[in-house]
Design a protein around this motif. Structure first.
Motif, short mmCIF file in Angstrom:
data_model
loop_
_atom_site.label_atom_id
_atom_site.label_comp_id
_atom_site.label_asym_id
_atom_site.label_seq_id
_atom_site.Cartn_x
_atom_site.Cartn_y
_atom_site.Cartn_z
N TRP A 75 0.85 -1.20 0.00
CA TRP A 75 0.00 0.00 0.00
C TRP A 75 0.88 1.24 0.00
O TRP A 75 2.03 1.20 0.40
CB TRP A 75 -0.95 0.01 1.20
N ASP A 76 0.31 2.34 -0.48
CA ASP A 76 1.05 3.59 -0.63
C ASP A 76 0.96 4.40 0.66
O ASP A 76 -0.14 4.66 1.16
CB ASP A 76 0.46 4.40 -1.80
N ALA A 77 2.09 4.82 1.19
CA ALA A 77 2.12 5.56 2.45
C ALA A 77 1.86 7.06 2.27
O ALA A 77 1.73 7.78 3.26
CB ALA A 77 3.47 5.36 3.13
N THR A 78 1.77 7.54 1.04
CA THR A 78 1.58 8.96 0.78
C THR A 78 0.19 9.24 0.22
O THR A 78 -0.27 8.56 -0.68
CB THR A 78 2.63 9.47 -0.23
N THR A 79 -0.48 10.25 0.77
CA THR A 79 -1.80 10.66 0.30
C THR A 79 -1.70 11.96 -0.50
O THR A 79 -1.13 12.94 -0.02
CB THR A 79 -2.77 10.89 1.49
N GLU A 80 -2.20 11.93 -1.69
CA GLU A 80 -2.26 13.14 -2.52
C GLU A 80 -3.67 13.72 -2.45
O GLU A 80 -4.65 13.02 -2.71
CB GLU A 80 -1.91 12.80 -3.97
N VAL A 81 -3.79 15.00 -2.09
CA VAL A 81 -5.08 15.66 -1.98
C VAL A 81 -5.46 16.26 -3.32
O VAL A 81 -4.67 16.96 -3.95
CB VAL A 81 -5.06 16.75 -0.90
N SER A 82 -6.68 16.00 -3.75
CA SER A 82 -7.17 16.55 -5.02
C SER A 82 -7.15 18.07 -5.00
O SER A 82 -7.54 18.69 -4.00
CB SER A 82 -8.59 16.05 -5.29
N PRO A 83 -6.73 18.70 -6.09
CA PRO A 83 -6.75 20.18 -6.17
C PRO A 83 -8.17 20.73 -6.13
O PRO A 83 -8.36 21.95 -5.93
CB PRO A 83 -6.07 20.47 -7.51
N LYS A 84 -9.18 19.88 -6.27
CA LYS A 84 -10.57 20.32 -6.21
C LYS A 84 -11.04 20.49 -4.76
O LYS A 84 -12.12 21.04 -4.53
CB LYS A 84 -11.47 19.30 -6.92
N TYR A 85 -10.24 20.02 -3.81
CA TYR A 85 -10.63 20.11 -2.40
C TYR A 85 -10.23 21.47 -1.84
O TYR A 85 -9.20 22.03 -2.19
CB TYR A 85 -9.97 19.00 -1.59
N LYS A 86 -11.06 21.99 -0.92
CA LYS A 86 -10.81 23.28 -0.30
C LYS A 86 -10.03 23.08 1.01
O LYS A 86 -10.40 22.25 1.85
CB LYS A 86 -12.13 23.99 0.00
N ARG A 87 -8.99 23.85 1.18
CA ARG A 87 -8.21 23.80 2.42
C ARG A 87 -8.84 24.76 3.44
O ARG A 87 -9.09 25.92 3.13
CB ARG A 87 -6.76 24.20 2.16
N ILE A 88 -9.09 24.26 4.66
CA ILE A 88 -9.72 25.09 5.68
C ILE A 88 -8.75 25.37 6.82
O ILE A 88 -7.67 24.77 6.90
CB ILE A 88 -11.02 24.46 6.21
N GLU A 89 -9.15 26.26 7.72
CA GLU A 89 -8.26 26.72 8.78
C GLU A 89 -7.89 25.61 9.75
O GLU A 89 -8.72 24.76 10.09
CB GLU A 89 -8.92 27.86 9.56
N THR A 90 -6.65 25.64 10.21
CA THR A 90 -6.14 24.65 11.14
C THR A 90 -6.92 24.66 12.45
O THR A 90 -7.11 23.63 13.09
CB THR A 90 -4.65 24.91 11.43
N SER A 91 -7.40 25.83 12.87
CA SER A 91 -8.11 25.95 14.14
C SER A 91 -9.40 25.14 14.16
O SER A 91 -9.96 24.87 15.21
CB SER A 91 -8.43 27.41 14.43
N ASP A 92 -9.90 24.74 12.98
CA ASP A 92 -11.14 23.99 12.89
C ASP A 92 -10.93 22.48 12.88
O ASP A 92 -11.83 21.72 12.54
CB ASP A 92 -11.91 24.37 11.62
N ILE A 93 -9.74 22.02 13.27
CA ILE A 93 -9.43 20.60 13.11
C ILE A 93 -10.30 19.71 14.00
O ILE A 93 -10.75 18.65 13.58
CB ILE A 93 -7.92 20.34 13.36
N LEU A 94 -10.58 20.14 15.24
CA LEU A 94 -11.46 19.34 16.09
C LEU A 94 -12.88 19.27 15.50
O LEU A 94 -13.50 18.21 15.50
CB LEU A 94 -11.53 19.93 17.50
#
Length: 286
Positions: A261-280
C-alpha cells in the motif's frame, strides 16, 4: 514482512545486558527507592514492542463528541516512522468518506463528503503542541509503546527516566514521566509488562488543561509479540475557551503486516483547504 528470529535474539540480549549494567542503581520513586527489579520491569515493558514495519487491517470505528456518536466501517494503516492513517467508509458501499493521517511532517484530515481538508505541521495544531505531542509520540501511542516527548526513539539509557510505582499491588503497575507542565503515565500489566492504558496531562494557567487517555485491549499475535487490535483514545481540553472533548475507538477485525500500500496521500486540487483551528470540528464531521 518481519524478520522474527534475529530481532528476537538481539532484543532479548540487549535488554538483559542493559538490566545487568544497571545493577545497584537507585533513583527516587514514589514513597522510596526504585531498585533493580523496577528497572527490569521498565525494560520488560519496553521489550513488548512489535517488530513489524507495517500494521494494517479493516476496523470498526466509533467517533464520539459534542452530542455526536457514530459507528462506521474503516481501516487502519500504519508504517513505522512514515505514517499513521485511519480511514472511514460509508456502510455497505465501502466508499471512503474521511481520512485522518499523521506523518513526521504534518497532520492531514480529509473530508471527502464536503471536499475539504486540513493540513498543518505539529506546531500549528494547538492541542498537539500544548501537549508535547509530535508524530513519534503519537506513533508510540498507536503502537502501544513508551515514548519520550520530542524524541524519535527511546534508547536503553533513556529508560532510566521512567519511574515505577508498586501502586496498590494490583494487576497494573504505573510508569511515570514528568516534563514541566506535562505528566505522562503508562499502566502496564504486572505479569506481562503489556501496556493497558496511557495518560497524558497538561496544566497551564495561561492555556487551560488538556488530557489524553488511551486504552488498549484485544491483544493479538503479531509475530512473537502482541498488538492491541482495539484502542480507544479520548482527548479533552479547555484550551479552546470552553471544554471540548472527542473520542475515537477502532476495533480491528484482523491485524496484518502487509506492505502492499502507498504511504503517501495526494489531496485533489478540487478540495478546499480550511483553517487549522477547525481541526477538532472537522474530526467530528467525518
Amino acid at each position: 514482512m518481519m524478520l522474527i528470529a534475529a530481532p528476537l535474539v538481539m532484543g532479548s540480549c540487549g535488554s538483559k545486558k542493559a538490566v545487568a549494567d544497571m545493577g545497584g542503581r537507585h533513583t527516587a520513586a514514589t514513597g522510596g527507592k526504585q531498585d533493580v527489579s523496577a528497572d527490569a520491569f521498565v525494560y520488560k515493558v519496553a521489550d513488548n514492542k512489535v517488530y513489524a514495519t507495517n500494521i494494517v487491517g479493516n476496523a470498526s470505528i466509533t467517533i464520539q463528541g459534542e452530542g455526536k456518536d457514530i459507528s462506521v466501517p474503516g481501516a487502519v494503516r500504519m508504517r513505522r516512522d512514515q505514517v499513521i492513517r485511519l480511514q472511514v467508509f460509508i456502510p455497505l458501499l465501502g466508499t471512503e468518506v474521511g481520512r485522518i493521517e499523521f506523518t513526521p511532517q504534518y497532520v492531514l484530515v480529509i473530508d471527502r463528503m464536503h471536499k475539504e481538508y486540513v493540513k498543518a505541521d505539529y506546531t500549528q495544531v494547538d492541542f498537539l503542541k500544548a501537549n508535547g505531542l509530535n508524530f513519534y509520540s503519537l506513533q508510540a501511542l498507536f503502537w502501544n509503546e513508551l515514548f519520550l516527548p520530542g524524541e524519535q526513539k527511546v534508547k536503553d539509557a533513556d529508560l532510566r527516566q521512567f519511574s515505577v510505582s508498586s501502586g496498590d499491588g494490583g494487576a497494573m503497575v504505573p510508569l511515570r514521566l514528568d516534563k514541566g507542565s506535562m505528566s505522562y503515565v503508562w499502566k502496564a500489566d504486572r505479569s506481562t509488562g503489556r501496556i493497558g492504558e496511557a495518560e497524558v496531562a497538561y496544566k497551564s494557567q495561561a492555556h487551560g488543561t488538556s488530557a489524553l487517555n488511551w486504552q488498549y485491549s484485544g491483544f493479538t499475535a503479531v509475530g512473537v509479540k502482541q498488538f492491541p487490535a482495539t484502542q480507544t483514545f479520548r482527548f479533552t481540553t479547555t484550551a479552546t475557551q470552553k471544554q471540548r472533548s472527542v473520542s475515537l475507538t477502532f476495533k480491528m477485525n484482523s491485524v496484518k503486516t502487509s506492505s502492499d500500500w502507498d504511504a503517501t496521500t495526494e489531496v485533489s486540487p478540487k478540495y478546499k483547504r480550511i483553517e487549522t483551528s477547525d481541526i477538532l470540528k472537522k474530526l467530528l464531521q467525518l
